[in-house]
Write a protein that holds these residues in place. Structure first.
Motif, short mmCIF file in Angstrom:
data_model
loop_
_atom_site.label_atom_id
_atom_site.label_comp_id
_atom_site.label_asym_id
_atom_site.label_seq_id
_atom_site.Cartn_x
_atom_site.Cartn_y
_atom_site.Cartn_z
N ASP A 106 23.07 34.38 56.17
CA ASP A 106 21.65 34.70 55.98
C ASP A 106 20.87 33.91 57.02
O ASP A 106 21.44 33.10 57.76
N GLU A 117 15.74 45.93 53.27
CA GLU A 117 15.68 47.39 53.52
C GLU A 117 14.59 47.68 54.55
O GLU A 117 13.52 48.20 54.24
N SER A 153 19.86 51.51 50.45
CA SER A 153 19.64 52.43 49.33
C SER A 153 18.74 53.58 49.72
O SER A 153 18.63 54.54 48.96
N1 LIG Z 1 18.27 45.43 44.83
C1 LIG Z 1 18.91 46.53 44.47
O1 LIG Z 1 18.90 46.93 43.29
C2 LIG Z 1 19.70 47.31 45.49
C3 LIG Z 1 20.66 48.23 45.02
C4 LIG Z 1 21.44 48.94 45.96
C5 LIG Z 1 21.25 48.72 47.33
N2 LIG Z 1 20.30 47.82 47.74
C6 LIG Z 1 20.18 47.60 49.20
O2 LIG Z 1 20.83 46.38 49.53
C7 LIG Z 1 20.17 45.76 50.64
C8 LIG Z 1 19.73 44.36 50.24
O3 LIG Z 1 18.84 44.48 49.15
P1 LIG Z 1 18.52 43.22 48.21
O4 LIG Z 1 17.88 43.78 46.99
O5 LIG Z 1 19.72 42.36 48.09
O6 LIG Z 1 17.41 42.49 49.10
P2 LIG Z 1 16.95 40.97 49.01
O7 LIG Z 1 15.58 40.94 49.56
O8 LIG Z 1 17.20 40.40 47.67
O9 LIG Z 1 17.95 40.23 50.03
C9 LIG Z 1 17.95 40.51 51.40
C10 LIG Z 1 18.48 39.27 52.11
O10 LIG Z 1 18.63 39.58 53.50
C11 LIG Z 1 18.23 38.45 54.22
N3 LIG Z 1 17.91 38.83 55.59
C12 LIG Z 1 16.80 39.41 56.08
N4 LIG Z 1 16.94 39.60 57.42
C13 LIG Z 1 18.15 39.15 57.76
C14 LIG Z 1 18.87 39.07 58.97
N5 LIG Z 1 18.36 39.50 60.11
N6 LIG Z 1 20.09 38.53 58.95
C15 LIG Z 1 20.63 38.09 57.79
N7 LIG Z 1 20.02 38.14 56.61
C16 LIG Z 1 18.79 38.65 56.60
C17 LIG Z 1 17.04 37.89 53.45
O11 LIG Z 1 16.80 36.54 53.82
C18 LIG Z 1 17.51 38.07 52.02
O12 LIG Z 1 18.23 36.95 51.56
C19 LIG Z 1 19.04 46.69 51.02
O13 LIG Z 1 19.48 47.55 52.04
C20 LIG Z 1 18.77 47.45 49.73
O14 LIG Z 1 18.19 48.72 49.96
C21 LIG Z 1 19.53 47.10 46.85
#
Ligand SMILES: NC(=O)c1ccc[n+]([C@@H]2O[C@H](COP(=O)([O-])OP(=O)(O)OC[C@H]3O[C@@H](n4cnc5c(N)ncnc54)[C@H](O)[C@@H]3O)[C@@H](O)[C@H]2O)c1
Length: 312
Positions: A32, A92, A119
């Motif tokens: 991260d 996202e 997503s």
């Molecule tokens: N939350 C859900 O219910 C869910 C379900 C399915 C899919 N998703 C997908 O999963 C992905 C992550 O979602 P999330 O809910 O975990 O988001 P989140 O905001 O909880 O976590 C995202 C993480 O990515 C990190 N980040 C941002 N830019 C970065 C970079 N350049 N390099 C490394 N890390 C970086 C952030 O610091 C953060 O810790 C998205 O694509 C989202 O659409 C989310």
């Protein structure tokens, strides 16, 4: 030697995916942008493992070795060196993902798979940010990733079948139930089905047909009770297709076909009532403690359901 895998992004989804790999015996590198995000992710994983121990899903003696298999870093090169499977779970945001893909492709081997957890972006959109498109696919996990078995797999026109097969194998190794889509479609399978149902639930609530508790109960004690074991299509076979012809033809014209979120939900959003993350939403929660307890209860029930489904 134990196989190394990498998870990029340690948020809501990333930490749970990293945990799954470690539980399955892989060496995981979780990456991260800030070490504080990685520390928070490790705390969440520790809490998740404690709950699994309490539910007898894993042995207490496994906890330390699972945690030891997870390394954290803010150095991308270190995160991906020697890895053959990268799961991308960063925010996202397409520019963020593209920027990361660009850096990534400079440091990974040609046969390393990039599996995005996006997503909302299509494989077509994602592939515009990747040079070597045959190794890119979507692996869409569900929250909480460490507990919900489904992962939807979407390949692009250029994704190689070998990459799809290897991905399905890795997902099965970590205890998931992958479903490979034959075509890309917005919302994939599960979110399309879920959105159709939630739209109708909002409609029923908005029109005063029943209280929120009862609308939810009508699913958890009714169709939802069956759905953990038989899906809607098998349900149709059990009910009789002639019956379902009448159900669909009589009800389809009177179901909600709203394209916008109802105003009562919009009002809640505008006033900052987003659900458990802000303390109130459709339901009212008495504070952080109640929210924590409800999430724990939810997760414990998911673990119990998994045990039943796996005949453990
Ligand atoms: N939350 C859900 O219910 C869910 C379900 C399915 C899919 N998703 C997908 O999963 C992905 C992550 O979602 P999330 O809910 O975990 O988001 P989140 O905001 O909880 O976590 C995202 C993480 O990515 C990190 N980040 C941002 N830019 C970065 C970079 N350049 N390099 C490394 N890390 C970086 C952030 O610091 C953060 O810790 C998205 O694509 C989202 O659409 C989310």
């Amino acid at each position: 030697m134990t196989e190394k895998v990498t998870v990029l992004g340690a948020g809501t989804m990333g930490h749970g995916i990293a945990q799954l790999y470690a539980q399955a015996g892989y060496d995981v590198y979780m990456y991260d942008i800030k070490s504080e995000f990685l520390e928070k992710a490790m705390t969440r994983i520790t809490d998740n493992l404690d709950m699994l121990i309490q539910e007898n899903s894993i042995a207490a003696s496994e906890k330390e070795s699972i945690l030891k298999r997870i390394s954290t870093t803010t150095d991308l090169k270190e995160a991906v060196s020697g890895t053959r499977f990268v799961t991308e779970a960063v925010s996202e945001n397409l520019p963020i993902k593209f920027d990361l893909f660009k850096q990534l492709e400079e440091v990974i081997d040609d046969d390393t798979i990039i599996a995005s957890n996006t997503s909302t972006f299509s494989i077509q959109q994602l592939s515009e940010g990747v040079e070597k498109k045959d190794r890119l696919l979507i692996t869409h996990f569900f929250n909480p990733a460490h507990l919900v078995p489904l992962v939807e797999v979407v390949k692009g026109p250029e994704t190689s079948q070998t990459i799809v097969d290897r991905t399905v194998e890795v997902l099965r190794n970590i205890g998931k139930e992958p479903v490979v889509l034959k075509k890309d479609i917005p919302g994939l399978i599960a979110n399309r089905l879920q959105a159709a149902l939630v739209r109708e639930a909002f409609y029923l609530l908005d029109n005063g047909i029943a209280d929120a508790e009862d609308i939810d109960l009508a699913i958890t004690a009714g169709p939802g009770f069956r759905w953990a074991f038989i899906g809607p299509l098998e349900t149709a076979d059990f009910g009789g297709l002639d019956i379902w012809k009448s159900v669909v033809e009589n009800l389809a014209p009177v179901l909600s076909n709203e394209e916008k979120i109802p105003s009562f939900v919009e009002d809640k959003i505008q006033s900052g009532n987003l659900g458990t993350k802000t303390g109130n939403g459709i339901f009212t929660y008495s504070g952080d403690e109640e929210v924590r307890r409800r999430i724990l209860e939810r997760d414990e029930n998911f673990v119990r359901l998994s045990s039943i489904k796996n005949n453990k």
